[in-house]
Design a protein around this motif. Structure first.
Motif, mmCIF file in Angstrom:
data_model
loop_
_atom_site.group_PDB
_atom_site.id
_atom_site.type_symbol
_atom_site.label_atom_id
_atom_site.label_comp_id
_atom_site.label_asym_id
_atom_site.label_seq_id
_atom_site.Cartn_x
_atom_site.Cartn_y
_atom_site.Cartn_z
ATOM 1 N N HIS A 141 37.111 30.706 49.985
ATOM 2 C CA HIS A 141 36.078 31.178 49.064
ATOM 3 C C HIS A 141 36.678 31.808 47.810
ATOM 4 C CE1 HIS A 141 33.118 30.298 52.109
ATOM 5 N NE2 HIS A 141 33.715 31.115 52.972
ATOM 6 N N SER A 142 37.729 31.212 47.274
ATOM 7 C CA SER A 142 38.294 31.684 46.015
ATOM 8 C C SER A 142 37.284 31.465 44.886
ATOM 9 C CB SER A 142 39.590 30.940 45.699
ATOM 10 O OG SER A 142 40.600 31.275 46.617
ATOM 11 N N LYS A 143 37.305 32.354 43.888
ATOM 12 C CA LYS A 143 36.360 32.254 42.784
ATOM 13 C C LYS A 143 36.589 30.972 41.990
ATOM 14 C CE LYS A 143 36.011 37.262 42.129
ATOM 15 N NZ LYS A 143 36.238 38.379 41.161
ATOM 16 N N PRO A 144 35.524 30.281 41.602
ATOM 17 C CA PRO A 144 35.692 29.068 40.778
ATOM 18 C C PRO A 144 36.152 29.461 39.380
ATOM 19 C CG PRO A 144 33.372 29.618 40.988
ATOM 20 C CD PRO A 144 34.108 30.539 41.916
ATOM 21 N N PRO A 145 36.899 28.595 38.706
ATOM 22 C CA PRO A 145 37.390 28.929 37.367
ATOM 23 C C PRO A 145 36.288 28.842 36.322
ATOM 24 C CG PRO A 145 38.005 26.686 37.913
ATOM 25 C CD PRO A 145 37.374 27.274 39.155
ATOM 26 N N LEU A 146 36.505 29.542 35.201
ATOM 27 C CA LEU A 146 35.635 29.427 34.037
ATOM 28 C C LEU A 146 36.345 28.535 33.032
ATOM 29 C CD1 LEU A 146 33.212 30.294 32.251
ATOM 30 C CD2 LEU A 146 34.594 32.264 31.533
ATOM 31 N N ILE A 147 35.638 27.528 32.513
ATOM 32 C CA ILE A 147 36.236 26.593 31.555
ATOM 33 C C ILE A 147 35.470 26.676 30.237
ATOM 34 C CG2 ILE A 147 36.736 24.168 31.043
ATOM 35 C CD1 ILE A 147 37.089 23.721 34.036
ATOM 36 N N LEU A 148 36.226 26.866 29.147
ATOM 37 C CA LEU A 148 35.642 26.957 27.810
ATOM 38 C C LEU A 148 36.158 25.812 26.951
ATOM 39 C CD1 LEU A 148 36.223 30.773 27.107
ATOM 40 C CD2 LEU A 148 34.092 29.700 27.860
#
Length: 343
Positions: free
Chosen positions: A171-178
């Motif tokens: 359950h690692s946090k999903p990445p944020l993509i910009l």
């Protein structure tokens, strides 16, 4: 470009020291006052391509390179400056381009991925694929525990990962993509709190400043000609952002008081924000890689690969001199020569 035997320079995490990797070993300098604090001879570690301190501790991460490497280019050495020996060796399957350190993490940057390891055990926690990244573009904030690098999703996008990422946990946090630019990312920076990310593309005319909380974008105008951006760096309190390039000009934007920055006369496209020009600038050697750092009392430093060290003080009176705009030179040194005085 390596001059005076200097292969690379890198700041430590609090911007008060910098490493100087050379053909003759490794030198470490305190920024202000400028003094050499450590010298590790090539007879002990070989020639060094790059190195990163772990804050102000006795541990420094090394990558061999140059004419007299002691270790393979797939190896990261953790060197104890007190014990004067290697305490850990991390060996990967590809050449290591760069390395970054946090309190309890070691980040190894390869051409197409970053490897996140625990410190000091060296246990691999995660391997994250990136876009082709020959310039080892990557930034880390140890306070917000965020890691930023070019995303493989699309050209010009950046990926924000949690330093606590662990592939063994489901359950690692999903990445944020910009999506930051249309062209490939050449340089980026993240401020200490992780609220702001600054990016530059291979075009190099604009710096994009993203607020990761509000999603607001500001465009900072560096110039109209294409440029190779060497360094982006926030001050520790995020009052300023600096940028250096192969044009030989260091630009500074005020982030705390945006009204200090003039607005570009270039008209933006419909729906896009006005472009903000730098409020201060000064010159260094053109076409010579240079990193910038901020100090107390509105001080700003430029450490260049030609061995030059520039210390300026930022002003607010609109002054223009031969050496800078809204700033004045306090001192100039040649740090490799300074280091040799202590050998």
């Amino acid at each position: 470009m390596a001059r005076r035997g200097v292969m690379s320079v890198k700041l430590n995490q609090d911007q008060e020291y910098f490493t100087c990797a050379t053909e003759d070993g490794l030198r470490i300098f305190h920024m202000d006052p400028l003094v050499q604090t450590c010298y590790i001879e090539a007879s002990k570690i070989g020639s060094v391509r790059c190195a990163e301190m772990r804050f102000r501790s006795n541990i420094v991460a090394l990558i061999s390179g140059g004419d007299r490497p002691l270790y393979d280019d797939r190896t990261v050495i953790l060197w104890d400056m007190l014990k004067e020996k290697a305490v850990t060796k991390v060996v990967v399957k590809e050449p290591v381009l760069d390395v970054k350190m946090a309190t309890d993490r070691l980040v190894v940057i390869l051409r197409s991925k970053v490897i996140l390891l625990a410190f000091p055990s060296g246990e691999t926690l995660a391997e994250i694929a990136t876009r082709d990244n020959p310039n080892a573009v990557c930034a880390l904030s140890h306070i917000s525990r965020k890691l930023v690098f070019p995303s493989k999703k699309s050209r010009g996008s950046v990926q924000i990962e949690d330093l606590d990422k662990d592939d063994t946990r489901p359950h690692s946090k999903p990445p944020l993509i910009l999506q930051a630019h249309a062209n490939d990312i050449i340089c980026l920076a993240i401020n200490p709190t992780g609220e702001f990310i600054a990016t530059a593309s291979t075009q190099g005319t604009n710096i994009h400043l993203y607020n990761t909380v509000t999603k607001e974008l500001k465009k900072l105008r560096r110039g109209v000609d294409k440029a190779n951006i060497y360094c982006l760096n926030f001050s520790k309190d995020t009052s300023y952002l600096s940028c250096s390039s192969d044009k030989g000009t260091v630009h500074v934007w005020s982030l705390k008081d945006l009204e200090m920055n003039p607005v570009s006369t270039l008209k933006p496209l419909v729906g896009l924000p006005n472009e903000i020009k730098s409020y201060a600038s000064f010159t260094v050697t053109a076409e010579c890689a240079c990193l910038c750092s901020f100090g107390p009392g509105d001080a700003i430093y430029a450490v260049c690969l030609d061995g030059s060290f520039h210390r300026y003080k930022l002003g607010r009176d609109g002054s223009q001199t031969d050496t800078g705009r809204n700033c004045f030179r306090v001192s100039y040194d040649v740090y490799p020569n300074l280091g040799e005085l202590y050998d």
